[in-house]
Write a protein that holds these residues in place. Structure first.
Motif, PDB file in Angstrom:
ATOM      1  N   VAL B 371       8.984   1.791   3.883  1.00 20.64           N
ATOM      2  CA  VAL B 371       9.124   1.512   2.451  1.00 20.64           C
ATOM      3  C   VAL B 371       7.740   1.413   1.802  1.00 20.64           C
ATOM      4  N   LEU B 372       6.822   0.759   2.470  1.00 26.79           N
ATOM      5  CA  LEU B 372       5.471   0.633   1.907  1.00 26.79           C
ATOM      6  C   LEU B 372       4.788   1.995   1.826  1.00 26.79           C
ATOM      7  N   HIS B 373       5.071   2.860   2.794  1.00 29.71           N
ATOM      8  CA  HIS B 373       4.496   4.200   2.774  1.00 29.71           C
ATOM      9  C   HIS B 373       4.971   4.946   1.529  1.00 29.71           C
ATOM     10  N   ARG B 374       6.282   4.831   1.232  1.00 32.77           N
ATOM     11  CA  ARG B 374       6.750   5.592   0.068  1.00 32.77           C
ATOM     12  C   ARG B 374       6.257   4.975  -1.233  1.00 32.77           C
ATOM     13  N   LEU B 375       6.057   3.667  -1.261  1.00 36.44           N
ATOM     14  CA  LEU B 375       5.467   3.059  -2.461  1.00 36.44           C
ATOM     15  C   LEU B 375       4.038   3.559  -2.656  1.00 36.44           C
ATOM     16  N   GLU B 376       3.283   3.562  -1.580  1.00 36.38           N
ATOM     17  CA  GLU B 376       1.876   3.965  -1.665  1.00 36.38           C
ATOM     18  C   GLU B 376       1.747   5.439  -2.041  1.00 36.38           C
ATOM     19  N   TYR B 377       2.680   6.266  -1.550  1.00 37.95           N
ATOM     20  CA  TYR B 377       2.570   7.712  -1.805  1.00 37.95           C
ATOM     21  C   TYR B 377       3.423   8.191  -2.976  1.00 37.95           C
ATOM     22  N   GLY B 378       3.790   7.255  -3.866  1.00 41.32           N
ATOM     23  CA  GLY B 378       4.380   7.658  -5.137  1.00 41.32           C
ATOM     24  C   GLY B 378       5.860   8.015  -5.116  1.00 41.32           C
ATOM     25  N   GLY B 380       8.244   5.547  -4.456  1.00 39.47           N
ATOM     26  CA  GLY B 380       8.946   4.261  -4.393  1.00 39.47           C
ATOM     27  C   GLY B 380       9.861   4.015  -5.576  1.00 39.47           C
ATOM     28  N   LYS B 381      10.785   3.065  -5.380  1.00 42.33           N
ATOM     29  CA  LYS B 381      11.668   2.612  -6.460  1.00 42.33           C
ATOM     30  C   LYS B 381      11.351   1.138  -6.698  1.00 42.33           C
ATOM     31  N   LEU B 382      11.677   0.658  -7.905  1.00 44.39           N
ATOM     32  CA  LEU B 382      11.417  -0.758  -8.186  1.00 44.39           C
ATOM     33  C   LEU B 382      12.187  -1.664  -7.225  1.00 44.39           C
ATOM     34  N   SER B 383      13.396  -1.225  -6.849  1.00 44.57           N
ATOM     35  CA  SER B 383      14.199  -2.056  -5.943  1.00 44.57           C
ATOM     36  C   SER B 383      13.566  -2.175  -4.554  1.00 44.57           C
ATOM     37  N   ASP B 384      12.640  -1.258  -4.240  1.00 43.78           N
ATOM     38  CA  ASP B 384      11.974  -1.327  -2.934  1.00 43.78           C
ATOM     39  C   ASP B 384      11.192  -2.631  -2.768  1.00 43.78           C
ATOM     40  N   ILE B 385      10.697  -3.143  -3.876  1.00 46.27           N
ATOM     41  CA  ILE B 385       9.855  -4.347  -3.787  1.00 46.27           C
ATOM     42  C   ILE B 385      10.686  -5.527  -3.298  1.00 46.27           C
ATOM     43  N   ASP B 386      11.867  -5.691  -3.892  1.00 48.73           N
ATOM     44  CA  ASP B 386      12.734  -6.782  -3.422  1.00 48.73           C
ATOM     45  C   ASP B 386      13.293  -6.492  -2.034  1.00 48.73           C
ATOM     46  N   LEU B 387      13.482  -5.218  -1.756  1.00 48.91           N
ATOM     47  CA  LEU B 387      13.941  -4.856  -0.412  1.00 48.91           C
ATOM     48  C   LEU B 387      12.929  -5.327   0.638  1.00 48.91           C
ATOM     49  N   PRO B 410       2.133 -11.090   5.685  1.00 48.61           N
ATOM     50  CA  PRO B 410       1.256 -10.289   4.826  1.00 48.61           C
ATOM     51  C   PRO B 410       2.032  -9.538   3.746  1.00 48.61           C
ATOM     52  N   VAL B 411       3.235  -9.079   4.068  1.00 47.03           N
ATOM     53  CA  VAL B 411       4.035  -8.327   3.096  1.00 47.03           C
ATOM     54  C   VAL B 411       4.532  -9.272   2.006  1.00 47.03           C
ATOM     55  N   ALA B 412       5.120 -10.394   2.439  1.00 43.54           N
ATOM     56  CA  ALA B 412       5.672 -11.340   1.471  1.00 43.54           C
ATOM     57  C   ALA B 412       4.574 -11.861   0.540  1.00 43.54           C
ATOM     58  N   SER B 413       3.390 -12.165   1.096  1.00 46.23           N
ATOM     59  CA  SER B 413       2.328 -12.742   0.260  1.00 46.23           C
ATOM     60  C   SER B 413       1.729 -11.698  -0.668  1.00 46.23           C
ATOM     61  N   ALA B 414       1.616 -10.461  -0.210  1.00 46.30           N
ATOM     62  CA  ALA B 414       1.068  -9.413  -1.080  1.00 46.30           C
ATOM     63  C   ALA B 414       1.968  -9.236  -2.296  1.00 46.30           C
ATOM     64  N   PHE B 422       2.301  -3.581  -7.170  1.00 46.06           N
ATOM     65  CA  PHE B 422       3.392  -2.830  -6.525  1.00 46.06           C
ATOM     66  C   PHE B 422       4.229  -2.104  -7.590  1.00 46.06           C
ATOM     67  N   GLU B 423       4.539  -2.828  -8.687  1.00 51.30           N
ATOM     68  CA  GLU B 423       5.347  -2.214  -9.755  1.00 51.30           C
ATOM     69  C   GLU B 423       4.619  -1.029 -10.378  1.00 51.30           C
TER      70      GLU B 423
END
Lengths: 178, 456
Positions: B371-378, B380-387, B410-414, B422-423
Motif C-alpha cells: 500500500v505504501l508503495h502505491r501511495l509513493e508511486y502515485g 494511492g487512494k485516500l482510503s489507503d491511509i486509513d487502511l 513507524p507506519v502509524a506514527s508517520a 500522505f493525502e
C-alpha cells in the motif's frame, strides 16, 4: 535451489575440515549443530556460494539431516544459493542510507556494471544487490563485499569507479564453482 | 563536555590492542571483581547503577540478572547480543572496532557475576572484520591469563567465543538469537519460559547488548552509586547515540543521559546542525522501530518543555506526541526528505525481515509495504491511509515477538504526524513524483539555532 544447476560433487579440503573441527570445540558435547552458521560462512568463502551437495556434506559432517541445513541456508540472507559474480557488491538500501543517496549509488552501479540486481556480468566478475541495514548509517551510503565483508563508506560515484577498477585488477584466483 | 565512561580513551592510539588498553586502566574491573568481590556484590552494584538494557528495550539490567535461575548441576550462559541491525544504529560496531577489550572485559566480569563458565558474543555475520578483531582481543586476554582456567587464582574458569550470524534482523530478538546460536532458523520462541529459566541449550541464559555489557566495566570500577549520579531520574549513566541522516557530523556520540535534543542536534560538540544549511523536518530518535516525530515535537514536548535525551523525556506524551529512546539510533531528516518514501522503505525492511511465524506480521508487513508503495508511486487512494492505520493496529500486540510492533509503529506514527503529506501524495500524484512535500506546519519552529539557546 531447485532450478539452479548444482555441481555433481563437492569436496572439502583437509584445511577446511581442520577449521570445522576447531569451530565444533566451541560448543558443549552434542551441540555441534551450533557450528552450522560459521561453517556455512566458510563454505561460501571457499566455493563462492552454498550448493546443495555442499549442504549435504555439511549435514553429514555435523551429523544432522540435510533439511536442517537447507532450512537454515534459505533463512539467512547472507548465503548465496546460486553462483554470483566473483565480487558481490552489497549496497545498503535501508532508510538512513537512502537519506544520503543510496538509491542513486545503486542506479550508478547498475549502469556501470550493465547488469540488473542479482545478475552476473558476462566476465563473471561482478554482481550487485541491495541489502538491508548494514549498521553503518553514519557512514552512508555504504556497501560491503564478501567473504571478508570489507566496508566501503561515504560512497560517491567516483569512489564506485575507483573500487570497481581496482577489483578488476585483482585477478588472482580460484574458480567460483568447484 | 559530558562525562565519558565507555569512550573515554577512544582517541588513544592503539587502544584496540591489549597493551594500550591495559596501560589506560583496562582490566582493572576484572581484577577488582575477581579478587575482592563476590558475584552477588557485582549484581548488587549493577542494580544500584540503574543501568538499563542498551539494545532498545531499556529493561533494568540488574533485575534481569537477578532473574537468572541457578539450578544445581546445570550450566548457565551469558550471550552478548552484537547482532546490531536496527536501522539507524551502529554504536556496537563502533565499540567493537575501536575498543574491543572493553567488551571482552565486560563479558568476563559479567560472566563471573552470573556464574557462567562459557559465554558467546553473537555478532551479525556482516561484521566479519569485527569478528576478527574480537577473536584477536580474546586471544590477547587469554594470553594474559584473563581467560581460561582459575583466572587470577579466583577458581573461576571462563571461555568467550564469537559466533557469526547469517544476516537476519530478527536475530536481535533474544530468543531468536538463541535459536540461531543453536544452529537453527531465527524464529523467536514463545515466552514463557524466559531465557533466564530456559535459554541456550535449555539452560538459564542472560542475553545482553554489547553496550550494556561494556557499561558493567565502569560500574564495577567506580561503583553503582557513582554511575547512578550521572543522568536524570531513572535514566542513569551514559548512552551511545548513533547519529545519522542529514546531519553535519553524523557518528557515534557518548552522551550523559539528559542532554537536550536541541543541543544534541545543533551543538558543535555533537551533530553540529543539519547538513547543507537545511532545516530539520523530522527525527527518528531510537532506531527505525520507534515512532517518528516532526521537528517541533522532537525539540519540545507537547507541553512546551525542552525534550531531553532520556528514556522518560523522549516518551513524554506517550505515542500521541512522544517516542522512545530505543537503541539510540538517531536519524535526522531534512526538509527535502519524503516521509511517505521513508515509511515505505522501513515497511519493506520489516516485511523482508519478518521471520514468518505469525500471520499478522508475515502478511501485514507485506500489505503495508504494498500500500505504501502505491501511495509513493502515485497510485494511492485516500482510503489507503486509513487502511494502513487499520493494518498496523492489527499487527501491533498480536505477534510472538516485538517485530510486529516495530513494523507497526513507524507506519502509524508517520500517518499520525504527517497525514497531510500522505493525502498530498494521493491528491497530487504527479507532483509527488517530482518534488517533495516540504516542511508544512510541523517544521522546525525555531529560528537559526544560536548557541546560547542550548544552555536553557
Amino acid at each position: 535451489m531447485l532450478n539452479i544447476a548444482q555441481p555433481e560433487e563437492v569436496t572439502f579440503s583437509p584445511e577446511l575440515i581442520t577449521r570445522f573441527n576447531e569451530i565444533v570445540t566451541r560448543y558443549p558435547e552434542g551441540k555441534q549443530k551450533s557450528a552450522l552458521l560459521p561453517i556455512l560462512h566458510l563454505v561460501q568463502a571457499e566455493f563462492g556460494w552454498v550448493s546443495a551437495p555442499a549442504m549435504d556434506k555439511v549435514a553429514e559432517y555435523l551429523h544432522i539431516k540435510s533439511i536442517e541445513v537447507y532450512e537454515v541456508a534459505t533463512f539467512y540472507t547472507m548465503f548465496f544459493l546460486k553462483p554470483l559474480g566473483k565480487h558481490v557488491l552489497e549496497v545498503c538500501r535501508t532508510g538512513p542510507c537512502c537519506l544520503v543517496g543510496a538509491e542513486k549509488i545503486m542506479k550508478y552501479i547498475e549502469q556501470k556494471l550493465g547488469v540488473k540486481e542479482g545478475e552476473v556480468t558476462p566476465d563473471g566478475l561482478f554482481s550487485w544487490r541491495g541489502v538491508e541495514c548494514l549498521a553503518a548509517c553514519g557512514m552512508g551510503p555504504v556497501l560491503q563485499i564478501g567473504p571478508e565483508y570489507k566496508f566501503h563508506e561515504n560512497l560517491t560515484e567516483a569512489k564506485i569507479d575507483e573500487l570497481i577498477d581496482s577489483l578488476r585488477l585483482t585477478t588472482a584466483d580460484k574458480p567460483q564453482i568447484s | 563536555m559530558g562525562r565519558k565512561l565507555l569512550l573515554e580513551h577512544i582517541n588513544v592510539p592503539g587502544i584496540n590492542t591489549f597493551d594500550v588498553y591495559r596501560q589506560n586502566g583496562g582490566y582493572r574491573a576484572l581484577e577488582k571483581a575477581l579478587k575482592t568481590m563476590s558475584s552477588d556484590d557485582i549484581v548488587e552494584e549493577v542494580k544500584k547503577s540503574g543501568l538499563r538494557g542498551r539494545g532498545g528495550a531499556g529493561f533494568p539490567t540488574g533485575m534481569k540478572w537477578s532473574f537468572l535461575a541457578k539450578p544445581e548441576g546445570k550450566a548457565r550462559y551469558l550471550v552478548c547480543n552484537a547482532d546490531e541491525s536496527e536501522p539507524g544504529t551502529f554504536k556496537d560496531r563502533y565499540l567493537m572496532t575501536y575498543i574491543p577489550h572493553l567488551l571482552v572485559e565486560g563479558m568476563i566480569v559479567s560472566s563471573f557475576a552470573l556464574g557462567a563458565n562459557t559465554s558467546y558474543i553473537y555478532v551479525r555475520g556482516e561484521m566479519m572484520p569485527q569478528i576478527r578483531i574480537l577473536e584477536k582481543a580474546i586471544a590477547e586476554a587469554k594470553a594474559a591469563g584473563f581467560l581460561g582456567k582459575n583466572i587470577l587464582g579466583s577458581g573461576f574458569d571462563h571461555e568467550v567465543y564469537v559466533q557469526p550470524g547469517g544476516g537476519a534482523y530478527i536475530c536481535g530478538e533474544e530468543t531468536a538469537l538463541i535459536e540461531s546460536l543453536e544452529g537453527k532458523r531465527g524464529n523467536p520462541r514463545i515466552k514463557p519460559p524466559f531465557p533466564a529459566i530456559s535459554g541456550l541449550y535449555n539452560c538459564p541464559t542472560v542475553v545482553n547488548n554489547v553496550e550494556t555489557i561494556a557499561a558493567v566495566v565502569p560500574i564495577v570500577n567506580d561503583s553503582g552509586d557513582e554511575y547512578a549520579k550521572l543522568g536524570i531520574g531513572r535514566s542513569t549513566g551514559t548512552k551511545l547515540i548513533s547519529a545519522s541522516g542529514n546531519l553535519n557530523k553524523p557518528g557515534v556520540y557518548e552522551i550523559e543521559l539528559g542532554v537536550s535534543v536541541e543541543e544534541f542536534i545543533y551543538s558543535d560538540e555533537y551533530c553540529g546542525g543539519i547538513a547543507n544549511g537545511k532545516r530539520l523536518k523530522a527525527v527518528v530518535a531510537g532506531g527505525s522501530s520507534v515512532p517518528i516525530l516532526p521537528a517541533n515535537l522532537i525539540l519540545k514536548t507537547a507541553n512546551g518543555e525542552n525534550r531531553l535525551m532520556t528514556y522518560e523525556s523522549l516518551a513524554e506524551g506517550g505515542f500521541a506526541t512522544g517516542t522512545m529512546l530505543g537503541s539510540g539510533g538517531f536519524v535526522a531528516f531534512d526538509e527535502d526528505q519524503c516521509i511517505v518514501r521513508n515509511t515505505w522503505n522501513f515497511s519493506r525492511f520489516y516485511h523482508h525481515e519478518s521471520c514468518g511465524q505469525c500471520s499478522p506480521c508475515r502478511e501485514g508487513t507485506g500489505w503495508m509495504e504494498k500500500v505504501l508503495h502505491r501511495l509513493e508511486y502515485g497510485h494511492g487512494k485516500l482510503s489507503d491511509i486509513d487502511l494502513l492505520v487499520d493494518v498496523s493496529k492489527k499487527i501491533e500486540g498480536n505477534t510472538i515477538c516485538p517485530l510486529g510492533d516495530a513494523a507497526a509503529w513507524p507506519v502509524a506514527s508517520a500517518i499520525r504526524h504527517f497525514r497531510d503529506e500522505f493525502e498530498w501524495h494521493v491528491t497530487n500524484p504527479k507532483e509527488a513524483m517530482e518534488r517533495n512535500f516540504g516542511l508544512a506546519h510541523y517544521a522546525d519552529p525555531l529560528p537559526k539555532p544560536e548557541p546560547e539557546l542550548s544552555q536553557n
